[in-house]
Design a protein around this motif. Structure first.
Motif, PDB file in Angstrom:
ATOM      1  N   GLU A  53      26.617  57.876  23.918  1.00  0.00           N
ATOM      2  CA  GLU A  53      26.774  57.551  22.512  1.00  0.00           C
ATOM      3  C   GLU A  53      28.006  58.425  21.862  1.00  0.00           C
ATOM      4  OE1 GLU A  53      23.136  57.790  20.434  1.00  0.00           O
ATOM      5  OE2 GLU A  53      22.045  56.858  22.099  1.00  0.00           O
ATOM      6  N   VAL A  54      28.812  57.414  20.830  1.00  0.00           N
ATOM      7  CA  VAL A  54      29.956  58.342  20.450  1.00  0.00           C
ATOM      8  C   VAL A  54      29.774  57.977  18.975  1.00  0.00           C
ATOM      9  CG1 VAL A  54      32.504  58.472  20.333  1.00  0.00           C
ATOM     10  CG2 VAL A  54      31.491  57.866  22.539  1.00  0.00           C
ATOM     11  N   ASP A  55      29.609  59.103  18.105  1.00  0.00           N
ATOM     12  CA  ASP A  55      29.437  58.839  16.760  1.00  0.00           C
ATOM     13  C   ASP A  55      30.664  58.658  15.876  1.00  0.00           C
ATOM     14  OD1 ASP A  55      30.984  61.526  16.425  1.00  0.00           O
ATOM     15  OD2 ASP A  55      28.886  62.627  15.943  1.00  0.00           O
ATOM     16  N   ILE A  56      30.770  58.475  14.801  1.00  0.00           N
ATOM     17  CA  ILE A  56      31.852  58.115  13.951  1.00  0.00           C
ATOM     18  C   ILE A  56      32.945  59.180  14.026  1.00  0.00           C
ATOM     19  CG2 ILE A  56      31.282  59.257  11.761  1.00  0.00           C
ATOM     20  CD1 ILE A  56      32.168  56.845  10.236  1.00  0.00           C
ATOM     21  N   GLU A  57      32.693  60.683  14.423  1.00  0.00           N
ATOM     22  CA  GLU A  57      33.621  61.493  14.313  1.00  0.00           C
ATOM     23  C   GLU A  57      34.154  61.720  15.664  1.00  0.00           C
ATOM     24  OE1 GLU A  57      34.606  63.282  11.875  1.00  0.00           O
ATOM     25  OE2 GLU A  57      33.105  62.321  10.597  1.00  0.00           O
ATOM     26  N   GLY A  58      33.602  61.048  16.770  1.00  0.00           N
ATOM     27  CA  GLY A  58      34.215  60.932  17.977  1.00  0.00           C
ATOM     28  C   GLY A  58      33.489  61.933  19.037  1.00  0.00           C
ATOM     29  N   ALA A  59      32.276  62.263  18.484  1.00  0.00           N
ATOM     30  CA  ALA A  59      31.462  63.296  19.442  1.00  0.00           C
ATOM     31  C   ALA A  59      30.700  62.548  20.514  1.00  0.00           C
ATOM     32  CB  ALA A  59      30.579  64.239  18.527  1.00  0.00           C
ATOM     33  N   VAL A  60      30.556  63.065  21.780  1.00  0.00           N
ATOM     34  CA  VAL A  60      30.023  62.233  22.800  1.00  0.00           C
ATOM     35  C   VAL A  60      28.570  62.864  23.070  1.00  0.00           C
ATOM     36  CG1 VAL A  60      30.377  61.385  25.208  1.00  0.00           C
ATOM     37  CG2 VAL A  60      32.308  61.596  23.631  1.00  0.00           C
ATOM     38  N   THR A  61      27.510  62.162  23.155  1.00  0.00           N
ATOM     39  CA  THR A  61      26.436  62.319  23.666  1.00  0.00           C
ATOM     40  C   THR A  61      25.839  61.677  24.721  1.00  0.00           C
ATOM     41  OG1 THR A  61      25.277  61.080  22.159  1.00  0.00           O
ATOM     42  CG2 THR A  61      25.681  63.591  21.369  1.00  0.00           C
ATOM     43  N   LEU A  62      25.131  62.366  25.848  1.00  0.00           N
ATOM     44  CA  LEU A  62      24.601  61.671  26.952  1.00  0.00           C
ATOM     45  C   LEU A  62      22.982  62.201  27.003  1.00  0.00           C
ATOM     46  CD1 LEU A  62      24.566  60.155  29.615  1.00  0.00           C
ATOM     47  CD2 LEU A  62      25.172  62.414  30.854  1.00  0.00           C
ATOM     48  N   ARG A  63      22.213  61.169  26.808  1.00  0.00           N
ATOM     49  CA  ARG A  63      20.619  61.204  26.939  1.00  0.00           C
ATOM     50  C   ARG A  63      20.502  62.139  25.603  1.00  0.00           C
ATOM     51  NH1 ARG A  63      19.699  61.725  33.312  1.00  0.00           N
ATOM     52  NH2 ARG A  63      19.731  59.237  33.834  1.00  0.00           N
ATOM     53  N   GLY A  64      21.133  62.216  24.435  1.00  0.00           N
ATOM     54  CA  GLY A  64      20.918  63.108  23.397  1.00  0.00           C
ATOM     55  C   GLY A  64      21.403  64.523  23.306  1.00  0.00           C
ATOM     56  N   SER A  65      22.167  64.864  24.351  1.00  0.00           N
ATOM     57  CA  SER A  65      22.860  65.885  24.419  1.00  0.00           C
ATOM     58  C   SER A  65      24.430  65.980  24.860  1.00  0.00           C
ATOM     59  CB  SER A  65      22.164  66.997  25.701  1.00  0.00           C
ATOM     60  OG  SER A  65      20.617  67.314  25.347  1.00  0.00           O
ATOM     61  N   THR A  66      25.235  67.129  24.487  1.00  0.00           N
ATOM     62  CA  THR A  66      26.447  66.875  24.495  1.00  0.00           C
ATOM     63  C   THR A  66      26.936  67.425  26.267  1.00  0.00           C
ATOM     64  OG1 THR A  66      26.668  67.806  22.462  1.00  0.00           O
ATOM     65  CG2 THR A  66      28.476  68.048  23.848  1.00  0.00           C
ATOM     66  N   PRO A  67      27.514  66.439  26.796  1.00  0.00           N
ATOM     67  CA  PRO A  67      28.151  66.566  28.173  1.00  0.00           C
ATOM     68  C   PRO A  67      29.369  67.301  28.180  1.00  0.00           C
ATOM     69  CG  PRO A  67      28.589  64.402  27.688  1.00  0.00           C
ATOM     70  CD  PRO A  67      27.882  64.876  26.402  1.00  0.00           C
ATOM     71  N   GLU A  68      29.822  67.750  29.282  1.00  0.00           N
ATOM     72  CA  GLU A  68      31.060  68.411  29.541  1.00  0.00           C
ATOM     73  C   GLU A  68      32.224  67.111  29.820  1.00  0.00           C
ATOM     74  OE1 GLU A  68      32.242  71.887  29.328  1.00  0.00           O
ATOM     75  OE2 GLU A  68      30.445  71.492  28.119  1.00  0.00           O
ATOM     76  N   ILE A  69      33.323  67.144  29.008  1.00  0.00           N
ATOM     77  CA  ILE A  69      34.306  66.374  29.407  1.00  0.00           C
ATOM     78  C   ILE A  69      35.187  66.804  30.465  1.00  0.00           C
ATOM     79  CG2 ILE A  69      35.961  64.742  28.359  1.00  0.00           C
ATOM     80  CD1 ILE A  69      33.112  64.070  27.471  1.00  0.00           C
ATOM     81  N   TYR A  70      35.361  66.115  31.476  1.00  0.00           N
ATOM     82  CA  TYR A  70      36.458  66.434  32.627  1.00  0.00           C
ATOM     83  C   TYR A  70      37.365  65.553  32.561  1.00  0.00           C
ATOM     84  CZ  TYR A  70      33.527  70.252  34.686  1.00  0.00           C
ATOM     85  OH  TYR A  70      32.836  71.161  35.133  1.00  0.00           O
ATOM     86  N   LEU A  71      38.753  65.867  33.027  1.00  0.00           N
ATOM     87  CA  LEU A  71      39.840  65.017  33.345  1.00  0.00           C
ATOM     88  C   LEU A  71      40.304  65.376  34.879  1.00  0.00           C
ATOM     89  CD1 LEU A  71      42.182  65.675  30.321  1.00  0.00           C
ATOM     90  CD2 LEU A  71      40.765  63.400  30.685  1.00  0.00           C
ATOM     91  N   ASN A  72      39.962  64.230  35.610  1.00  0.00           N
ATOM     92  CA  ASN A  72      40.395  64.405  37.142  1.00  0.00           C
ATOM     93  C   ASN A  72      39.621  65.498  37.841  1.00  0.00           C
ATOM     94  OD1 ASN A  72      41.811  62.150  37.188  1.00  0.00           O
ATOM     95  ND2 ASN A  72      43.815  63.280  37.091  1.00  0.00           N
ATOM     96  N   GLY A  73      38.382  65.478  37.422  1.00  0.00           N
ATOM     97  CA  GLY A  73      37.508  66.788  38.064  1.00  0.00           C
ATOM     98  C   GLY A  73      37.751  68.137  37.634  1.00  0.00           C
ATOM     99  N   ARG A  74      38.256  68.234  36.261  1.00  0.00           N
ATOM    100  CA  ARG A  74      38.633  69.686  35.744  1.00  0.00           C
ATOM    101  C   ARG A  74      38.227  69.591  34.365  1.00  0.00           C
ATOM    102  NH1 ARG A  74      44.414  71.929  37.292  1.00  0.00           N
ATOM    103  NH2 ARG A  74      45.110  69.808  36.507  1.00  0.00           N
ATOM    104  N   PRO A  75      37.775  70.634  33.723  1.00  0.00           N
ATOM    105  CA  PRO A  75      37.263  70.539  32.407  1.00  0.00           C
ATOM    106  C   PRO A  75      38.581  70.105  31.350  1.00  0.00           C
ATOM    107  CG  PRO A  75      36.422  72.526  33.583  1.00  0.00           C
ATOM    108  CD  PRO A  75      37.194  71.944  34.558  1.00  0.00           C
TER     109      PRO A  75
END
Length: 810
Positions: free
Chosen positions: A165-187
């Motif tokens: 789920e991505v809100d209007i501000e662009g915040a990402v949630t997974l199952r109601g909580s905030t996940p870590e965003i990785y690029l190619n396996g790194r934070p």
């Protein structure tokens, strides 16, 4: 209303279960390993096809895993040839092998591919990848077919993922909580608001797939109570010279363009690129707050409008050099730069109990901000004893600088003579934020028998954040008052991990444990310091079972942590609005979460059905609490609540292409139980979250494709209030030409202008309702062109190269 939605979810679950009947029957197994003939290193994600020895018809296919191994089940008795291919290597085919019965297992041994360019003239290979693929420990979403893949942004891509789920501000949630965003396996190289801006500007053209890892193994950092969302970028290297260019423009003032080049000659590989993006965003909001503390009660209305423009860019360069036998070193540098100008106006109206205005004024603000982030890293990888052992190390340094200046001018318009609140006529704010991070990571992998692997490693990380803030208030002819503030935040982490994985026939088991020591300190200019040093253990488990016939089960568990950011810890008011204060809480404790999930999938001729129930319990969870005083001033802060428990399930049905049409539908629902008795029983309670998501893709002609996406989430309860429903729609058309080297994409977001958002909060001190009329509706036209044939990036860590089992070769 809740009961109606609960019944709807149950009906949807029951209706989808019969799709499992489409699953294929049991069959035999063909297994083996694919390696490079010159070095013996495993070839990850090499394509393996089982063909009938009689007529060369493709029967089944699979990609190799991180150790180069493959295992193809569900094969009927007969004679077959196993063919392995990997771009940059000559194809290899085994002699015909015989599968005597459906219970047999044939090991074709090690397939060694010779290095060499592949002549493609006269050979056409076309792959069809399902939009959703179920791997050993993650769910993989291909981006290529999405309508936002050309000309869109990373945020657009994440909005197209059923689990997110991505809100209007662009915040990402997974199952109601905030996940870590990785690029190619790194934070990702930034967090918080900076990360949201980064994702909103990062081109979707560069993304190959998105991996959702709900319960990561102990190999990954334990940060993030909701797991990891790994954004895997497209490969850049080729034999010789390759590259791509793109440009796009939209109806909402968004334009961008960029390009990439890569060169490979012998053991040396160079690649890099850059892009720029300009954006213009206009929003308006409305808030009405009733003060229940004042006697008699009063009301406050605020109408705000803003216009923010920004220019955002990125550049990166990577060099890789292979030397000796099975060894490689690499270095990488990336820079992200953004600047924005904003104009904001807010009309504030104080009203009495009868909603009659008593005082009104406008606050006009102009702001300038710039963010500059640099990331430099270097590392090496060495493989020993014909790929049986592997050692790698990486040293990384990140720096981030952010400067923001804001000018706020207040224009008074007294409705009556009894004005009670006179905010400053002029406010000047200067903020400088510096962030530095140095990390060292060492990993060692070795085999454990024929079908097992042991991984162990170390990670050390030092992070420092320094914030300086100067607030100057001008109130008429008097000299301005100056209020300096800021903070310093220091964190040091040391952790070691061990994971052990083994396959016993159709059963796969992975167990892991990460031990971590954290030392943190938060300091204020006054000299006051808040220290929090702690040690933690983070176990993980992943058990998978292949039932045959396209049926798979995976049971996983992990313990994760979520640490408060400096903004959440800072107890100094960061708002320039005297009626709306924001203060952090330096006593906030880290949140620990235990998560258990079960993934079941059935793959048959028509597609794949996936059901994923889960349960998560968090201790010392965070809640954002708003309180209003007798003067009508609201203060928002963070508090730890005793615990939260969430449980729910998601169901996704992905359809294989039928006459050019494919897609998926999904529904999810979960319930959250909050225990906030440590604060106030009013904050305790439960809420039900539901959502539905659909995606349909069609190939209208050999070169023209269409895709539509719909997402819906009904209203739901949150601590202190309720948020409105959300609906997102997207339509995209893509025309390919010049032998598929070029594409023209037309994308329409929210064509019916259905997206809006509103909220309500209440407690014994206040009742507040608010809404935003920010329109998501836009039209975007983009063009892209590429040349060269990009194989896999040899630098990418093995754990990110998961097999993609849903590939069909025509």
């Amino acid at each position: 209303m809740h009961r109606k939605w609960q019944w709807s979810l149950v009906v949807a679950l029951i209706a989808m279960v019969p799709a499992a009947a489409f699953a294929q029957g049991e069959g035999g197994v063909i297994r083996g390993t694919v390696v490079a003939g010159d070095s013996g290193r495993p070839l990850v994600a090499a394509s393996v096809v089982v063909r009938s020895a009689a007529d060369s018809t493709a029967v089944a296919s699979e990609l190799t895993d991180a150790s180069g191994a493959f295992r193809i089940a569900g094969i009927r008795p007969g004679r077959y040839v196993v063919e392995a291919t990997f771009l940059g290597y000559a194809p290899f085919a085994t002699p015909a092998v015989a599968l005597a019965s459906s219970s047999d297992t044939i090991d074709v041994g090690t397939l060694r591919l010779s290095l060499g360019a592949i002549a493609l003239e006269g050979v056409v290979v076309e792959t069809e990848r399902a939009p959703v693929r179920f791997a050993a420990d993650r769910t993989i979403y291909g981006v290529e077919a999405m309508p936002v893949a050309s000309g869109g942004t990373a945020t657009d891509v994440l909005r197209s993922i059923p689990e997110l789920e991505v809100d209007i501000e662009g915040a990402v949630t997974l199952r109601g909580s905030t996940p870590e965003i990785y690029l190619n396996g790194r934070p990702a190289p930034m967090e918080g608001e900076a990360l949201r801006v980064f994702l909103q500007q990062f081109p979707a053209d560069r993304i190959e797939r998105v991996e959702v890892i709900s319960n990561p193994s102990a190999r990954y950092d334990a940060e993030g109570s909701a797991g990891i969302v790994n954004i895997v970028l497209k490969d850049d290297v080729d034999l010789g010279l390759s590259g791509s260019v793109f440009a796009n423009g939209g109806s909402r003032g968004n334009v961008g363009g960029g390009g990439r080049l890569a060169y490979q000659r012998g053991r040396l590989t160079l690649f890099g690129g850059s892009f720029l993006r300009y954006s213009d965003q206009k929003t308006s909001t409305f808030d009405l707050r009733q003060n229940l503390v004042a006697e008699p009660t009063t009301f406050l209305r605020q109408d705000a409008r803003s216009d923010r423009t920004g220019l955002w860019g990125s550049a990166d360069l990577t060099a890789q050099l292979e030397f000796g036998e099975r060894a490689m070193v690499w270095a990488e540098a990336q820079i992200y730069d953004s600047g924005s100008d904003g104009e904001h106006s807010m009309t504030t109206t104080h009203m009495d109990a009868d909603l009659q205005p008593t005082e009104q004024y406008d606050r006009l603000s102009a702001s300038e901000s710039r963010r500059l982030t640099a990331d430099v890293s270097t590392g090496f990888r060495k493989t020993f004893e014909s790929s049986r052992h592997e050692l790698s190390a990486e040293l990384e340094y990140r720096s981030g600088d952010e400067d923001e200046d804001e000018r706020v001018e207040t224009q008074m318009d007294f409705v009556t003579d009894a004005a009670t609140l006179v905010p400053p006529e002029l406010t000047l704010e200067d903020v400088a934020n510096e962030q530095r991070e140095t990390s060292l990571k060492v990993d060692y992998t070795r085999p454990w028998g024929e079908d097992g692997r042991i991984e162990l490693g170390y990670r050390g990380d030092i992070e420092d954040v320094e914030n300086d803030r100067l607030l100057r208030l001008f109130t008429g002819a008097a000299d301005p008052s100056e209020t300096p503030s800021g903070f310093a935040h220091h964190e040091m982490f040391n952790s070691v991990y061990l994971t052990m994985s083994r396959r016993l026939g159709d059963l796969g088991v992975q167990l892991g444990l990460r031990a971590e020591r954290a030392d943190t300190r938060f300091e204020l200019p006054s000299g006051e310091s808040f220290e929090n040093d702690y040690a933690s253990l983070f176990p993980s488990a992943n058990i998978s079972y292949d039932l045959g016939g396209g049926r798979r089960l995976r049971l996983s568990y992990s313990r994760r942590i979520r640490r408060p950011s400096p903004r959440i810890l800072n107890p100094i008011n960061e708002s320039t609005d005297p009626l709306n204060r924001y203060v952090g809480n330096p006593d906030i404790a880290p949140q620990y979460a235990h998560s258990v999930s079960l993934d079941a999938s059935w793959t048959g001729p028509l597609g794949t059905l996936r059901i994923s129930p889960y349960y998560r319990r968090s201790v010392d969870d965070w809640a954002q609490i708003k309180r209003v005083d007798a003067d009508g001033v609201s203060t928002v802060t963070w508090e730890n609540i005793a615990s939260t428990a969430s449980y729910g399930t998601s169901v996704t049905l992905s359809f294989r292409p039928i006459h050019g049409w494919s897609g998926f539908v999904g529904v999810s629902g979960d319930r959250e139980e909050r225990d906030a008795s440590n604060l106030a029983y009013d904050y305790s309670g439960s809420s039900l979250r539901l959502s539905a998501h659909g995606n349909i893709a069609a190939r209208l002609t050999p070169s023209l494709s269409l895709q539509t996406m719909v997402f819906y989430s009904p209203p739901r309860d949150v601590p202190q209030g309720r948020v409105s429903s959300r609906i997102m729609t997207h339509v995209g058309l893509r025309q390919r030409f010049w032998d598929d080297r070029a594409s023209l994409n037309l994308a329409i977001t929210d064509p019916f202008d259905w997206f809006d958002t509103s909220f309500e909060t209440r407690d014994p001190t206040h009742v507040q309702v608010g809404s935003s009329d920010y329109s998501m509706r836009s039209v975007r036209l983009s063009f892209s062109y590429s040349f060269g044939r990009p194989p896999e990036d040899a630098r990418r860590p093995a754990e990110e190269m998961e097999p993609e089992p849903e590939i069909r070769i025509r």
